[in-house]
Write a protein that holds these residues in place. Structure first.
Motif, short mmCIF file in Angstrom:
data_model
loop_
_atom_site.label_atom_id
_atom_site.label_comp_id
_atom_site.label_asym_id
_atom_site.label_seq_id
_atom_site.Cartn_x
_atom_site.Cartn_y
_atom_site.Cartn_z
N TYR A 1 0.85 -1.20 0.00
CA TYR A 1 0.00 0.00 0.00
C TYR A 1 0.88 1.25 0.00
N ASN A 2 1.91 1.26 0.86
CA ASN A 2 2.73 2.48 0.90
C ASN A 2 3.70 2.61 -0.27
N THR A 3 4.00 1.50 -0.92
CA THR A 3 4.84 1.61 -2.12
C THR A 3 4.09 2.43 -3.17
N THR A 4 2.80 2.11 -3.34
CA THR A 4 2.03 2.85 -4.34
C THR A 4 1.82 4.29 -3.89
N ASP A 5 1.64 4.50 -2.59
CA ASP A 5 1.46 5.88 -2.14
C ASP A 5 2.72 6.71 -2.39
N LEU A 6 3.88 6.11 -2.13
CA LEU A 6 5.13 6.85 -2.36
C LEU A 6 5.34 7.10 -3.86
N ALA A 7 5.08 6.08 -4.66
CA ALA A 7 5.25 6.26 -6.10
C ALA A 7 4.26 7.29 -6.63
N THR A 8 3.08 7.34 -6.00
CA THR A 8 2.08 8.34 -6.42
C THR A 8 2.56 9.75 -6.08
N ILE A 9 3.22 9.88 -4.94
CA ILE A 9 3.78 11.19 -4.59
C ILE A 9 4.80 11.59 -5.66
N MET A 10 5.63 10.62 -6.04
CA MET A 10 6.64 10.89 -7.05
C MET A 10 5.98 11.34 -8.36
N MET A 11 4.94 10.63 -8.75
CA MET A 11 4.25 10.96 -10.00
C MET A 11 3.59 12.35 -9.91
N ARG A 12 2.97 12.62 -8.78
CA ARG A 12 2.31 13.93 -8.64
C ARG A 12 3.33 15.07 -8.67
N MET A 13 4.48 14.85 -8.05
CA MET A 13 5.51 15.89 -8.05
C MET A 13 5.94 16.18 -9.48
N GLU A 14 6.00 15.12 -10.26
CA GLU A 14 6.42 15.24 -11.65
C GLU A 14 5.34 15.91 -12.50
N GLU A 15 4.11 15.41 -12.36
CA GLU A 15 3.05 15.85 -13.28
C GLU A 15 2.32 17.10 -12.83
N ASN A 16 2.05 17.21 -11.55
CA ASN A 16 1.23 18.33 -11.07
C ASN A 16 2.05 19.39 -10.36
N LYS A 17 3.29 19.08 -10.04
CA LYS A 17 4.18 20.01 -9.33
C LYS A 17 3.47 20.72 -8.16
N PRO A 18 2.89 19.95 -7.27
CA PRO A 18 2.13 20.60 -6.19
C PRO A 18 3.02 21.27 -5.14
N ASP A 19 2.53 22.37 -4.59
CA ASP A 19 3.17 22.97 -3.42
C ASP A 19 2.68 22.26 -2.17
N GLU A 20 1.54 21.62 -2.33
CA GLU A 20 0.90 21.03 -1.16
C GLU A 20 0.11 19.79 -1.57
N LEU A 21 0.20 18.76 -0.73
CA LEU A 21 -0.62 17.55 -0.94
C LEU A 21 -1.47 17.36 0.31
N ILE A 22 -2.76 17.20 0.11
CA ILE A 22 -3.64 17.00 1.26
C ILE A 22 -4.33 15.64 1.11
N TYR A 23 -4.26 14.83 2.14
CA TYR A 23 -4.91 13.52 2.13
C TYR A 23 -6.10 13.54 3.07
N VAL A 24 -7.27 13.20 2.55
CA VAL A 24 -8.46 13.15 3.39
C VAL A 24 -8.81 11.67 3.57
N VAL A 25 -8.36 11.12 4.67
CA VAL A 25 -8.46 9.67 4.90
C VAL A 25 -8.84 9.42 6.36
N ASP A 26 -9.44 8.29 6.60
CA ASP A 26 -9.79 7.85 7.96
C ASP A 26 -8.62 8.09 8.92
N LYS A 27 -8.92 8.67 10.08
CA LYS A 27 -7.81 9.05 10.97
C LYS A 27 -7.06 7.85 11.55
N ARG A 28 -7.65 6.65 11.41
CA ARG A 28 -6.92 5.47 11.87
C ARG A 28 -5.70 5.19 11.01
#
Ligand code: ARG
Length: 588
Positions: free
Chosen positions: A324-351
């Protein structure tokens, strides 16, 4: 436009300065004794020590300087040195007039728009949406709308769960049920059918069936894992079958999210980063960040100041499989490349907060993100039933989102038809709109991180702090405006006047809080602040409405001023609703 508190504070600061004191002492706040005054300033108390003077003396000197203020009707020094303040009606009226002509009702857009990616929704393909996914969708959608309204560039990404073990489970079960399907013939080289070999209901039946069986039957589970492996390693037929699963599932998801007035800019899933994983893994190894521990590839994420245990972040399991976290990390990498975000916000269950802390630390440490990239986790609490336990169906099962929506729609329809005579069709349409407000407001009005109780009776009530109350208030305004138009007059925002009654002034002061409220809802990622603002505004309006005979007023200018005030109130209420992701009907 400047915020009203800023303007008032400036006036007060100038008075402090004119009296020979530090300007900064002139900060004004809302009164905590609204029975005595509207605003207050405690600067004289704060300055007493510095100037070695009794606070009341300082306060008196400041009051003198405010004698011909255009802002304050009354500035009073009271023992031991407070400044109690009341605004001039003209000042309030002119602020509201400016507000009504400003593009965003006085809200100043971000000067340096940020690029923000919001990861929300997060449903899993082939599994029906359940109430757990409701909160992520509702909250994430609102966070996205608020950030956009403030002027940022925001991308909403659904981050589908579409690549892991559940896919193998489904395929394996399909293979058992329909072994003749061409997808399983690995020697087949032709085109695959364009029609999916199953419907959404079949898919939804297959997954829980297969999941249950895999827990009881080791061989079955192994076969399913082999299917996952075939899919992930690119076996043609499995990929083709998977494409069908995604297409059928996404069509169904879109239908459901549409009902919730939730939409995504990106429909990427975990699968989108599959091909990026090998590159990321070598990068992490070469950078000296990742090392082998008990056969698995891990990155240490603990920090010296930790007071609790932070286990290493596992990048690959010992069998080489991604997690699960491998894909999350790779997704961060992809987003940095494609969307060049200043900020990433995750809206997920607090658990999942510990999990995200690990992922964020790992992303920082391995420099997948820039030093100043902000990684934010907005964890939400559980939606509980009246018994205080996680919300279930009457039979005790997991509640499907579809059924929950159906239930609340029916409840609302009953209330609406109980109330008045309208056509069946209109009643059903209106019930849907009002029910959505009940559902969303019921959720959003709680601070996201807290658990809350889903109480259908309370949420659908037309009274109290509920969505239907806010819609009802808005519809009340719309109906007055319609009658005004029927009498042959057109509302005109330029007709706004200074308030003539206490309730009118109170309504205007509430309207004037719009820019500050939205700004803080954005800064704190807190849709519940928009809710609280709207509720105050609706109450202030209803108070004004009950004390004022608007349409019967004989003084045409006064009446036109009130109508303009109603237009502004309606617009601000509807803007807030839009930020929360629901709307008001024309009548109800
Ligand atoms: N699919 C996940 C679940 O149902 C939620 C995904 C959250 N987002 C993420 N980037 N991990 O638990």
């Amino acid at each position: 436009m400047k915020k009203i508190l800023e303007l008032i504070s400036e006036e007060m600061k100038s008075a402090f300065e004119a009296a020979g004191y530090d300007r900064e002492l002139g900060k004004v706040t809302f009164s905590n004794r609204p029975d005595l005054c509207e605003f207050q300033c405690n600067g004289a108390m704060a300055g007493a020590k510095q100037y070695k003077k009794a606070p009341i003396m300082i306060a008196n000197e400041v009051v003198e300087k405010l004698a011909d203020s255009n802002v304050f009707e009354k500035a009073e020094a009271v023992a031991p040195g407070f400044l109690n303040l009341t605004l001039k009606n003209e000042f309030v009226g002119s602020y509201i007039a400016d507000m009504s002509e400003s593009a965003k009702y006085g809200l100043e857009e971000a000067k340096n728009p940020l690029s923000i990616v919001i990861d929300y929704g997060g449903p899993n393909v082939a599994k029906p949406l359940h109430v757990g996914h409701l909160r992520s969708a509702i909250i994430g959608e609102s966070v996205k709308r608020i950030a956009r309204y403030v002027g940022h560039n925001v991308i909403g990404d659904i981050h589908l769960g579409d690549w892991g073990q559940p896919m193998g489970l489904i395929m394996n079960e399909l293979k058992i049920r329909k072994p003749e399907l061409v997808y399983f013939d690995e020697s087949y080289t032709g085109e695959y059918p364009t029609e999916p070999p199953f419907t959404i209901s079949e898919l939804e039946e297959i997954y829980p069936f297969a999941s249950k069986r895999s827990k009881e039957d080791a061989e079955y589970k192994e076969n399913a894992m082999a299917c996952t492996f075939k899919l992930q390693s690119g076996v043609r037929g499995y990929r083709a079958l998977w494409n069908h699963i995604i297409a059928v599932s996404v069509t169904d998801l879109k239908k459901n999210y549409e009902k919730l007035n939730v939409d995504f800019d990106l429909w990427n899933g975990e699968s989108a980063v599959h091909d990026l994983i090998p590159g990321m893994v070598s990068y992490m190894k070469e950078g000296g960040y990742a090392y082998i521990s008990d056969g698995a590839l891990v990155v240490d994420v603990k920090e010296e100041t930790d007071t609790k245990e932070y286990p290493p972040c596992m990048i690959l399991k010992s069998d080489g499989a991604a997690l699960y976290n491998t894909t999350d990390l790779a997704t961060i990498m992809m987003r940095m490349e494609e969307n060049k975000p200043d900020e990433l916000i995750y809206v997920v269950d607090k658990r999942q907060d510990l999990y995200f802390e690990q992922v964020f630390r790992c992303a920082r440490k391995t420099k997948l993100v820039k030093e100043d990239t902000k990684l934010k986790f907005l964890g939400f609490g559980t939606m509980n039933g009246k018994d205080g336990k996680p919300f279930k169906t009457r039979e005790g099962g997991v509640m499907r989102l579809e059924n929950l929506i159906k239930e609340i729609n029916e409840e609302m329809l009953k209330k609406i038809t109980d109330n008045r005579e309208i056509s069946e069709e209109e009643a059903a349409e209106t019930a849907k709109i009002v029910a959505l407000s009940a559902l969303k407001y019921g959720d959003l009005s709680n601070q996201a991180s807290k658990d809350y109780i889903f109480d259908i009776d309370r949420f659908t009530s037309f009274e109290g702090d509920t969505g239907p109350y806010l819609l009802y208030t808005t519809v009340r305004i719309k109906s007055i405006l319609a009658k005004y138009k029927e009498s042959g007059c057109e509302p005109d925002v330029k007709a706004l006047q200074a308030p003539v009654s206490a309730s009118e002034k109170e309504l205007m002061l509430c309207l004037a809080q719009f820019n500050a409220s939205i700004e803080s809802a954005y800064e704190e990622i807190a849709p519940h602040k928009v809710c609280a603002y709207m509720y105050d505004l609706a109450n202030a309006f209803n108070h004004f409405y009950h004390e004022t005979k608007i349409l019967a007023e004989e003084d045409a200018a006064k009446k036109a001023g009130w109508i303009a005030l109603l237009v502004l109130t309606r617009d601000v209420l509807e803007t807030c609703m839009d930020l929360l992701g629901f709307s008001a009907p024309e009548r109800m």
